[in-house]
Design an enzyme around this catalytic site. Structure first.
Site, PDB file in Angstrom:
ATOM      1  N   LYS A  87     -31.492  11.116 -28.533  1.00 41.14           N
ATOM      2  CA  LYS A  87     -32.870  11.591 -29.096  1.00 41.14           C
ATOM      3  C   LYS A  87     -32.496  12.783 -30.111  1.00 41.14           C
ATOM      4  O   LYS A  87     -31.719  13.800 -29.884  1.00 41.14           O
ATOM      5  CB  LYS A  87     -33.583  12.105 -27.804  1.00 41.14           C
TER       6      LYS A  87
HETATM    7  C1  E4P Z   1     -41.157  13.636 -25.401  1.00 40.76           C
HETATM    8  O1  E4P Z   1     -40.263  12.916 -25.517  1.00 40.76           O
HETATM    9  C2  E4P Z   1     -41.158  14.796 -24.798  1.00 40.76           C
HETATM   10  O2  E4P Z   1     -40.208  15.137 -23.692  1.00 40.76           O
HETATM   11  C3  E4P Z   1     -42.528  15.312 -23.786  1.00 40.76           C
HETATM   12  O3  E4P Z   1     -43.302  14.233 -23.898  1.00 40.76           O
HETATM   13  C4  E4P Z   1     -43.026  16.441 -24.423  1.00 40.76           C
HETATM   14  O4  E4P Z   1     -44.063  16.740 -23.501  1.00 40.76           O
HETATM   15  P1  E4P Z   1     -44.818  18.129 -23.493  1.00 40.76           P
HETATM   16  O5  E4P Z   1     -45.531  18.518 -24.643  1.00 40.76           O
HETATM   17  O6  E4P Z   1     -46.018  17.939 -22.261  1.00 40.76           O
HETATM   18  O7  E4P Z   1     -43.712  19.286 -23.181  1.00 40.76           O
END
Ligand code: E4P
Length: 215
Positions: A87
């Site tokens: 990622k």
């Molecule tokens: C995506 O890969 C992120 O980990 C995540 O969806 C972020 O979500 P949040 O805005 O609830 O922290």
């Protein structure tokens, strides 16, 4: 549409996997910290633990922000398990790193996407997944679902294979709207996924059937 769970909590990942509808997992440094996972060795072990629970892709995020650092970290992550997806944040060196990993056949998830232009760059670099954060856009009075619609049109115009992974999903209606628009994947907390199960008429109907079965 694929369902990913957005957590580093092993019990929740197992619960979602046991439900039989889980296609993968996304994590991020905040979610790892929330579970109290500290230190490089523990973090890497935790990713392997997650991979051993699920049968789908597991996104593990780099914390470097320069090309060389992301490549070094991403290669180490990719070696942990065949299900690991590296990622990478949507920044200039991140785009270069995605291109590098694409050419090496290593899967990537381009994270922190908030505009159609960023989504276009991620696709051109060959990202496997591209994660627009719809909840965080909603938080600043911008419709996150509109962004998913725009990206769907753009990707379909050119046949980009990058999968639209709707992230920062907060509730079941986000999931339903993403399915209507044609997002390829949603990643959501377990609570949003299990909320899809619920309907009062199901509960009332079941109670009636069980009562009648006793007659
Ligand atoms: C995506 O890969 C992120 O980990 C995540 O969806 C972020 O979500 P949040 O805005 O609830 O922290």
């Amino acid at each position: 549409m694929k369902f990913f769970i957005d957590t580093a909590n092993l019990a929740q990942i197992k619960e979602a996997q046991d439900l039989g509808v889980l296609d993968g997992v996304t994590t991020n440094p905040s979610l790892m910290a929330k579970e109290g996972i500290k230190g490089q060795e523990n973090i890497l072990k935790h990713y392997v633990d997650i991979c051993n629970i699920v049968t789908g892709d597991v996104s593990a995020e780099v914390i470097s922000t320069d090309f060389d650092g992301m490549v070094k970290e991403g290669e180490a992550l990719a070696k942990l398990h065949p299900r690991i997806v590296v990622k990478i944040p949507m920044i200039k060196d991140g785009v270069k790193a995605i291109k590098y990993f694409t050419e090496k056949g290593i899967k990537t998830n381009c994270t922190l996407v908030f505009s159609a232009g960023q989504a276009l760059l991620a696709a051109k670099a060959g990202a496997t997944y591209m994660s627009p954060f719809i909840g965080r856009l909603d938080d600043v009075s911008t419709d996150g679902l509109n962004l998913i619609e725009d990206i769907r049109i753009i990707y379909d115009n050119y046949g980009y294979e990058t999968e639209i992974l709707a992230a920062s999903v907060r509730h079941p209606m986000h999931i339903i709207e993403c399915a209507k628009i044609g997002a390829d994947v949603i990643t959501a907390p377990l609570s949003a996924i299990t909320a899809l199960l619920k309907h009062p008429l199901t509960d009332i109907g079941l109670a009636q059937f069980l009562a009648d079965a006793k007659k």
